[in-house]
Design a protein around this motif. Structure first.
Motif, PDB file in Angstrom:
ATOM      1  N   ILE A  71      50.749  27.240  33.209  1.00  0.00           N
ATOM      2  CA  ILE A  71      50.039  28.518  33.179  1.00  0.00           C
ATOM      3  C   ILE A  71      49.611  28.947  34.577  1.00  0.00           C
ATOM      4  N   VAL A  72      49.031  28.018  35.315  1.00  0.00           N
ATOM      5  CA  VAL A  72      48.526  28.342  36.654  1.00  0.00           C
ATOM      6  C   VAL A  72      49.675  28.704  37.591  1.00  0.00           C
ATOM      7  N   SER A  99      50.003  32.226  39.557  1.00  0.00           N
ATOM      8  CA  SER A  99      50.200  32.306  41.007  1.00  0.00           C
ATOM      9  C   SER A  99      51.376  33.218  41.343  1.00  0.00           C
ATOM     10  N   GLU A 100      52.435  33.149  40.519  1.00  0.00           N
ATOM     11  CA  GLU A 100      53.587  34.032  40.721  1.00  0.00           C
ATOM     12  C   GLU A 100      53.176  35.496  40.558  1.00  0.00           C
ATOM     13  N   ILE A 101      52.373  35.760  39.543  1.00  0.00           N
ATOM     14  CA  ILE A 101      51.915  37.128  39.300  1.00  0.00           C
ATOM     15  C   ILE A 101      51.093  37.626  40.479  1.00  0.00           C
ATOM     16  N   ARG A 139      51.176  37.185  50.657  1.00  0.00           N
ATOM     17  CA  ARG A 139      49.944  36.398  50.563  1.00  0.00           C
ATOM     18  C   ARG A 139      50.275  34.988  50.101  1.00  0.00           C
ATOM     19  N   ARG A 140      49.621  34.000  50.655  1.00  0.00           N
ATOM     20  CA  ARG A 140      49.867  32.616  50.288  1.00  0.00           C
ATOM     21  C   ARG A 140      49.336  32.370  48.878  1.00  0.00           C
ATOM     22  N   SER A 192      46.716  27.548  42.142  1.00  0.00           N
ATOM     23  CA  SER A 192      47.799  26.581  42.067  1.00  0.00           C
ATOM     24  C   SER A 192      47.382  25.238  42.636  1.00  0.00           C
ATOM     25  N   GLU A 193      46.412  25.254  43.553  1.00  0.00           N
ATOM     26  CA  GLU A 193      45.970  24.005  44.161  1.00  0.00           C
ATOM     27  C   GLU A 193      45.014  23.236  43.237  1.00  0.00           C
TER      28      GLU A 193
END
Length: 215
Positions: free
Chosen positions: A190-191, A195-197, A205-206, A211-212
């Protein structure tokens, strides 16, 4: 509720026992995400009040709370969150769990929900789902979820009403996740998708702290 703005929203879909509440609670701790579980909202309403008694009549048998009452309670809850500045429409994204529960609710809420992603937590093993419900019932003292008939009715209601609600939304917004995996692995999927979205919204943007969080 005023229609002056829409709430950017992510929906968690899945049969009872698929882990929506578990995932929603964790996601709600991440920056700019606000988790609202209709089940939790219902359970926090005083049982002997007007709303509480109405809700209990349905939830105790595994039936859905009527649409008018559900939407009214949800709108009131969201208004309170805004008044407390715990929900800022320009900043936060709602993570909705347990709403909408049927096609009519999806239609009723369409004017105030900007649904950008739906996570469909797929679990095809109803026996496993039932076991999860019973284990949760012991942990959280949800006595209704120990009743085999109530569990069976809730699962039937999901297939007859809630699952069909997915067809209200564009297919590209639905992202399937294997909910039979360990909760941490489900969260990671899910995360990663979130992050892709976020990266698509802000080119260059990083990846965010989301995600971390799960490594």
């Amino acid at each position: 509720m005023a229609d002056s703005h829409k709430y950017r929203t992510i929906l968690l879909f899945g049969m009872p026992g698929s882990g929506k509440g578990t995932q929603g609670a964790v996601l709600g701790q991440l920056p700019d995400l606000v988790h609202v579980s209709m089940g939790d909202v219902f359970r926090k309403i005083p049982k002997y009040g007007q709303y509480g008694q109405q809700i209990a009549r349905f939830t105790s048998t595994g039936a859905l709370v009527p649409d008018d009452l559900t939407v009214k309670i949800w709108e009131r809850h969201v208004q309170i969150l805004e008044m407390q500045e715990l929900l800022l429409p320009d900043q936060h994204t709602l993570i909705l769990d347990g709403l909408p529960r049927n096609y009519l609710q999806a239609e009723r809420l369409d004017h105030i929900l900007d649904v950008v992603q739906i996570f469909h937590l797929v679990i095809n093993d109803t026996v496993k789902a039932s076991e999860r419900l019973k284990a949760r019932a012991l942990r959280e003292n949800r006595l209704d979820d120990m009743n085999e008939e109530v569990i069976k009715r809730r699962l039937n209601t999901y297939y007859e009403e809630t699952f069909k609600t997915l067809s209200f939304y564009p297919p590209e917004t639905v992202y399937e996740v294997d909910a039979s995996l360990a909760p941490l692995e489900v969260l990671r999927q899910i995360v990663n998708r979130l992050s892709e979205i976020q990266q698509n919204r802000t080119p260059g943007r990083r990846p965010s702290a989301m995600s971390e969080t799960v490594g």
